[in-house]
Structures are given as C-alpha cells and as structure tokens.
Design a protein around this motif. Sequence first.
Motif, mmCIF file in Angstrom:
data_model
loop_
_atom_site.group_PDB
_atom_site.id
_atom_site.type_symbol
_atom_site.label_atom_id
_atom_site.label_comp_id
_atom_site.label_asym_id
_atom_site.label_seq_id
_atom_site.Cartn_x
_atom_site.Cartn_y
_atom_site.Cartn_z
ATOM 1 N N MET A 176 0.838 -1.192 0.000
ATOM 2 C CA MET A 176 0.000 0.000 0.000
ATOM 3 C C MET A 176 0.875 1.246 0.000
ATOM 4 N N GLU A 177 0.438 2.211 -0.721
ATOM 5 C CA GLU A 177 1.158 3.468 -0.739
ATOM 6 C C GLU A 177 0.744 4.321 0.449
ATOM 7 N N TYR A 178 1.501 5.365 0.675
ATOM 8 C CA TYR A 178 1.180 6.262 1.776
ATOM 9 C C TYR A 178 -0.164 6.949 1.570
ATOM 10 N N ASN A 179 -0.533 7.220 0.333
ATOM 11 C CA ASN A 179 -1.820 7.845 0.066
ATOM 12 C C ASN A 179 -2.972 6.946 0.496
ATOM 13 N N GLN A 180 -2.829 5.642 0.301
ATOM 14 C CA GLN A 180 -3.879 4.718 0.709
ATOM 15 C C GLN A 180 -3.987 4.654 2.231
ATOM 16 N N PHE A 181 -2.859 4.701 2.938
ATOM 17 C CA PHE A 181 -2.907 4.737 4.398
ATOM 18 C C PHE A 181 -3.606 5.995 4.884
ATOM 19 N N PHE A 182 -3.316 7.107 4.214
ATOM 20 C CA PHE A 182 -3.955 8.370 4.586
ATOM 21 C C PHE A 182 -5.466 8.296 4.369
ATOM 22 N N VAL A 183 -5.879 7.723 3.243
ATOM 23 C CA VAL A 183 -7.307 7.602 2.950
ATOM 24 C C VAL A 183 -7.983 6.687 3.959
ATOM 25 N N LEU A 184 -7.356 5.575 4.300
ATOM 26 C CA LEU A 184 -7.938 4.671 5.291
ATOM 27 C C LEU A 184 -8.029 5.332 6.666
ATOM 28 N N GLY A 185 -6.997 6.083 7.021
ATOM 29 C CA GLY A 185 -7.024 6.783 8.307
ATOM 30 C C GLY A 185 -8.108 7.841 8.358
ATOM 31 N N MET A 186 -8.250 8.591 7.281
ATOM 32 C CA MET A 186 -9.293 9.621 7.246
ATOM 33 C C MET A 186 -10.683 8.991 7.194
ATOM 34 N N SER A 187 -10.807 7.827 6.558
ATOM 35 C CA SER A 187 -12.095 7.117 6.570
ATOM 36 C C SER A 187 -12.456 6.683 7.983
ATOM 37 N N ALA A 188 -11.458 6.183 8.724
ATOM 38 C CA ALA A 188 -11.708 5.785 10.108
ATOM 39 C C ALA A 188 -12.057 7.002 10.974
ATOM 40 N N LEU A 189 -11.380 8.111 10.747
ATOM 41 C CA LEU A 189 -11.687 9.331 11.499
ATOM 42 C C LEU A 189 -13.099 9.822 11.185
ATOM 43 N N GLY A 190 -13.468 9.801 9.910
ATOM 44 C CA GLY A 190 -14.816 10.205 9.521
ATOM 45 C C GLY A 190 -15.879 9.296 10.118
ATOM 46 N N ALA A 191 -15.592 7.992 10.183
ATOM 47 C CA ALA A 191 -16.541 7.057 10.794
ATOM 48 C C ALA A 191 -16.692 7.341 12.282
ATOM 49 N N VAL A 208 -25.061 4.662 9.086
ATOM 50 C CA VAL A 208 -24.879 4.236 7.704
ATOM 51 C C VAL A 208 -23.621 4.866 7.112
ATOM 52 N N VAL A 209 -23.385 6.137 7.398
ATOM 53 C CA VAL A 209 -22.182 6.805 6.905
ATOM 54 C C VAL A 209 -20.938 6.125 7.472
ATOM 55 N N ALA A 210 -20.956 5.796 8.757
ATOM 56 C CA ALA A 210 -19.809 5.129 9.375
ATOM 57 C C ALA A 210 -19.557 3.765 8.741
ATOM 58 N N ILE A 211 -20.611 3.006 8.495
ATOM 59 C CA ILE A 211 -20.450 1.688 7.884
ATOM 60 C C ILE A 211 -19.905 1.813 6.465
ATOM 61 N N ILE A 212 -20.413 2.785 5.725
ATOM 62 C CA ILE A 212 -19.911 2.987 4.352
ATOM 63 C C ILE A 212 -18.434 3.346 4.375
ATOM 64 N N LEU A 213 -18.048 4.224 5.283
ATOM 65 C CA LEU A 213 -16.638 4.645 5.335
ATOM 66 C C LEU A 213 -15.717 3.507 5.754
ATOM 67 N N LEU A 214 -16.161 2.641 6.654
ATOM 68 C CA LEU A 214 -15.301 1.570 7.141
ATOM 69 C C LEU A 214 -15.274 0.342 6.243
ATOM 70 N N ILE A 215 -16.422 -0.042 5.722
ATOM 71 C CA ILE A 215 -16.493 -1.301 4.988
ATOM 72 C C ILE A 215 -16.335 -1.094 3.489
ATOM 73 N N VAL A 216 -17.073 -0.171 2.923
ATOM 74 C CA VAL A 216 -17.047 0.021 1.480
ATOM 75 C C VAL A 216 -15.795 0.758 1.042
ATOM 76 N N GLN A 217 -15.313 1.682 1.872
ATOM 77 C CA GLN A 217 -14.129 2.500 1.588
ATOM 78 C C GLN A 217 -14.238 3.164 0.218
ATOM 79 N N PRO A 218 -15.155 4.132 0.092
ATOM 80 C CA PRO A 218 -15.401 4.718 -1.227
ATOM 81 C C PRO A 218 -14.240 5.547 -1.769
ATOM 82 N N PHE A 219 -13.290 5.941 -0.957
ATOM 83 C CA PHE A 219 -12.221 6.814 -1.407
ATOM 84 C C PHE A 219 -10.945 6.080 -1.799
ATOM 85 N N SER A 220 -10.948 4.751 -1.700
ATOM 86 C CA SER A 220 -9.714 4.014 -2.055
ATOM 87 C C SER A 220 -9.828 3.395 -3.429
#
Length: 83
Positions: free
Chosen positions: A1-16, A71-83
């Motif tokens: 994984m690139e650093y950008n993907q880690f950043f996106v996953l971290g921000m998804s977790a923060l948003g959730a 629902v927003v939290a589940i979408i951000l954690l499971i679906v990961q729309p930004f990756s």
Amino acid sequence: MEYNQFFVLGMSALGAGIACIANLGPGLGQGQAAAQAAQAVGRNPGAVGDIRTTMLVGQAFAETSSLYGLVVAIILLIVQPFS
C-alpha cells in the motif's frame, strides 16, 4: 500500500468516528423527550395516549438522523469509497 492509501484509510476511520459521535445528540434528545413525556403524564394522566403518540413520532424522527450517521460510518469503514 502506498502512503496515500494509508492516509485515505485513516481519514475514513476518522470520519466514521465523527459520524458515530453524531449519534450522541439524538440519544440525548430522545432521553429528554422521554423525561418530559413522563412528567406530562404525571401532571395529566388522562392525556397519556396523545402524549405517547407525540413522543414516539418525535423519537422516530430523532432516530433517523442517528441511523444516517451509522450508515455513513459503515460505508466509510467497509465500502471504503475513497480508495
């Protein structure tokens, strides 16, 4: 994984997490509504049906905003729309 993907996953977790914190407001509002309904029934026991109906409709509206946050939290954690 690139650093950008880690950043996106971290921000998804923060948003959730923020979306889950948004559930505090409806929870407090529902508790306040139940307390006020109990006081109203204590003052006027004859109006228990109207008070109960009004309280349940108000709590249903409050619960929908809480479910939207979930629902927003589940979408951000499971679906990961930004990756």
